[in-house]
Each structure stands twice: as C-alpha cells, then as structure tokens.
Design a protein around this motif. Sequence first.
Motif, short mmCIF file in Angstrom:
data_model
loop_
_atom_site.label_atom_id
_atom_site.label_comp_id
_atom_site.label_asym_id
_atom_site.label_seq_id
_atom_site.Cartn_x
_atom_site.Cartn_y
_atom_site.Cartn_z
N LEU A 1 92.16 21.51 -9.18
CA LEU A 1 92.79 21.66 -10.50
C LEU A 1 92.60 20.41 -11.35
N PHE A 2 92.72 19.23 -10.75
CA PHE A 2 92.54 18.01 -11.53
C PHE A 2 91.08 17.76 -11.90
N PHE A 3 90.16 18.12 -11.01
CA PHE A 3 88.75 18.05 -11.39
C PHE A 3 88.49 18.94 -12.62
N ALA A 4 89.02 20.15 -12.57
CA ALA A 4 88.81 21.08 -13.68
C ALA A 4 89.44 20.54 -14.96
N ALA A 5 90.66 20.00 -14.86
CA ALA A 5 91.32 19.43 -16.04
C ALA A 5 90.49 18.28 -16.61
N GLY A 6 89.92 17.46 -15.74
CA GLY A 6 89.05 16.38 -16.21
C GLY A 6 87.82 16.90 -16.91
N ASN A 7 87.25 18.00 -16.41
CA ASN A 7 86.08 18.60 -17.04
C ASN A 7 86.40 19.14 -18.42
N TYR A 8 87.56 19.79 -18.55
CA TYR A 8 87.95 20.30 -19.88
C TYR A 8 88.09 19.15 -20.88
N ALA A 9 88.69 18.04 -20.42
CA ALA A 9 88.86 16.89 -21.30
C ALA A 9 87.52 16.25 -21.64
N GLU A 10 86.64 16.13 -20.65
CA GLU A 10 85.36 15.46 -20.85
C GLU A 10 84.43 16.27 -21.74
N ALA A 11 84.37 17.59 -21.54
CA ALA A 11 83.41 18.41 -22.27
C ALA A 11 83.91 18.84 -23.64
N LEU A 12 85.19 19.20 -23.73
CA LEU A 12 85.70 19.81 -24.97
C LEU A 12 86.88 19.05 -25.58
N GLY A 13 87.31 17.98 -24.95
CA GLY A 13 88.46 17.25 -25.47
C GLY A 13 89.78 17.98 -25.30
N ILE A 14 89.81 18.93 -24.36
CA ILE A 14 91.01 19.73 -24.13
C ILE A 14 91.99 18.97 -23.23
#
Length: 499
Positions: free
Chosen positions: A346-359
Amino acid sequence: MTMSVWLPVAILLSSFIPGVLIFFQPEERHRLRTWLNLLGALIKLLLVGMLIWGVFHEQVFETRWTMAPGLEFVLHADALSVLFVSLSTLLWLVTTIYAIGYLEQTLHRSRFFGFFSLCVTATVGLALAGNLFTFVVFYELLTLATYPLIAHKGSPEALRGARIYLRYTLFGGLLLMIGAVWLHTLTGGVEFVEGGILQYANLDQSTLRWIFLLLIVGLGVKAALVPLHGWLPQAMVAPAPVSALLHAVAVVKAGAFGIVRVIYDVYGVEFAAELGVLTLLGAVAAITIIYGSLKALSQDHLKKRLAYSTVSQVSYIMLGTAIVGPLATIGGLVHLVHQGVMKITLFFAAGNYAEALGIHRVSEMDGVGRRMPGTTLAFTIGALGMIGIPPVAGFISKWYLGLGAVEAGAAAWVLPVLIASSLLNAAYFLPILYRAWFKSQSAPWPADKTAGCVRELPDALLWPPLTTAAMALLIGLFAAAPYSPLEWAELIAGREYRQ
C-alpha cells in the motif's frame, strides 16, 4: 570460528558494511551505490536462507561476547527471531529496489542509503538479540538510525515530524531501559528462552507486574499502541520508501516484536496470564484496533489514512499475544508477516501515485486506476487483504485469531472487535477502490509527470508493489505450504506452549 557462531554476525555485517561504505560515496556515484545496496541485500537474503534451514532443523546459532562481569552481548537465532529476520530481509531487498528508483534523482542520496542500511542492521540485530540487554542496545540504535530518514527532506514539516518521533521513541526507550535494568538487577541477566524464564525465578509477583508495565509501555510507543501512537501519523512526511520501512519492516514491527518477545520468551505466556497482565494488554489492543480504524475513516490524506490503518492492524499481533492459546498465537505471529507484506504494498502504491501524478489525497484519486493500472492493482490486493477478504493473506490472520478466541473462551469480546474492525477496514478502503476503478477523472491531477507515456512508471517503481502484492496473494493461497509464514508460526506456537 564455526558457522553456528559466525552466521549471526555475518547477517548483521551484510548490511552494516555496505551502509558504512555508502556514506563515503560522492552523490554522482550512482552505479556503485546501487551495487552496494543490492549486493548487501542479496548476501543477507542468502545468509538468512541458511539460517532458516538450520533453525528449522534445530541447529543452534549463537554468538556471545562478555562485555563486563554478568553483562553479555548475545546474538541467538530461534524460530521467532527467524520469522522477523526473514520478513525484514526480504522486504529490505524489495524496498531497496524501490528506493533506488524513487530517490536517485534527489539530493543527499549517500546519506539516505547509509542510514537506510544502518536501520535494517539495527532491525535485524534486535530480531537476533539473545537477551534483553542486546535487544535494548539495538532498539535504541534503531531510533537513532531512523531519525535522519524521517528528516531526510529537510523541510520544516519533515524536521517537525522527526522531532516528534524522536521525543516519543526516546521516552519509550527510557522506560524500556529502566524495566530492563530493574529486571537485570533481580535476575543477573535475562536470556530469551522459549516458554519464558521468569516463572522459575521465584520473584515477587507485584514487582514483576510493574516491570512488565514498564517494558510494555516502552515497547508500545514504537508499536503505536493507543495513546502512544501520536508520532506515527506525523512521521508520514518522510519519503515513501521510509514510510514503507517504518510500517512494514522496522520501527512499528520492532515494537510489536519486542512485546511478543517479552511475553513469550521472558515471562512466558502462561505465567504472564497468571500474573493478570495480559488482560490489560488485550483491552488496549482492542481499543487500538477500533480507534485506529475510526481515525483512518476520517483521513483524506492517503498516507495518513494508511498510517492510522497501521495503528489498528499492528495491534492484531498484540491481541493474538494477549489471548492465551496456540491458535491465537499463530494468528498474531503470522500477522506479523502478513501485515508487513500487505502494508508495504500500500505504501509503495501511495508513493507511486505521489511520484507520477502528485496525488496525496483520497479525493484526488478519481479514475487513477485507468492511468496507473499496475499500481492500482497492487493497491487493490493489499487493501482487500487488510479487510480480510480471502484468499489474500490478511484473511488467514483473522481466521486464526477468531479460532484462537473461540479456543480460549474469549469469543464474546474478541469476535465483535474483529468483525467491527473488518467492517471499518472496508469502509475506509473500498471507497478508494471505487474512486480509482469506477469513477471518471473529475479534475486534472496535481502534477501529472506521465502524460504521453505508454508506461505508467519505471520498472524500479512499478515492480516492487506488484511483487509484494503477489506475495500477499500467494502466502494466502498457499498458507499450508512448507516453510510458509503460517507453518513457521505453528512451529513457534508449538515450542512456546511445549506441544
């Protein structure tokens, strides 16, 4: 020096030496830093594989160093330590790959990866600690190694979160040390022994209760037991790899593991029950489970929602420990692994959302599943596992906790807690999945860095969450397989209850 003596030391050095070398690398030495990280992680994985095989076949691995009369530094591998070491080592490798992809374009990379390696060294050290003194040493080293990781960004928010973390954990460490020193003065040294050692010490029971309280409160800070959890949401200002490390591998799990150690291998679970100290722990664990879920429900910030979810989920381990019986023990111990694998996903995914889309917020996730299907698939598997939906690993944990409650005659209060927690898990995870997969994008994402790209993210960021999501699914589907986390938890429970 035989393998039984050098193997525990080698496991520590496999991350300590690369960490020290990384500190001295210039920022531009990307390739060398990457190889040092990966080589250390792979060597540690190989050495831990040898440890697993030996401990399963009852081979003794122990290193002793007498520091002063009556004071020994001991590394010792038993079934419980191997469970935690295996989790830490495997997830460290995956997190290292993810961190390389996430941070290699940022500043102060050598400092970050140096402390990153020292953090894992401290985690593995406390897992392999053979007595309470050694555990306390590595427990404090873990606090010091983790502080720079939380403060890594250097922003006012990061520094504030790191200071809050340090205040909480140093206070907890102080209480732990007082309890450990008090117990040492009474016993002359506390070895970790399967089944516990204090039941044979003929000490005043009132004194043992006070010492237990000091130890559990000290450990409960890192384990994020309510009301000692306040540092955890504040530490979410750290980079995503650090958040993953805090929740799944290192700090929170170190506290939970320490509580398990004290109850099973210092006091003995049955003796602790006779002292009456497990009733309070069970009540605190139940309150923490419900409180963390309710707080997660009200968070729009994605990482804070996941942080409060951790507050709730880690207390399943303490709940299983407080319920006296082999099945509950199995449920709590196997959740030590299952929660780690699911939460890191879940934290990897949250990091990806932030890194790719600023989410960073749940309210910004409309339609993200179509833009980032791989990341969102991993997030979905992790979320369903946290809810307890089969066949993901989280279901196995909750099933055994429920069976353990029935076995121990505690179903009247434990089952309502498990059911309420699962419903609350569904209430704060399912809306995220609905937004991600079924709602259309209603507004531009805050910072879309992937526009026009065929692939959602580089492999170093995409494959770690997909790998850990697959692990969460496979260890649920094949829970009965040889050497699975469940089989290992059954082995530990059998030895602790001398079955």
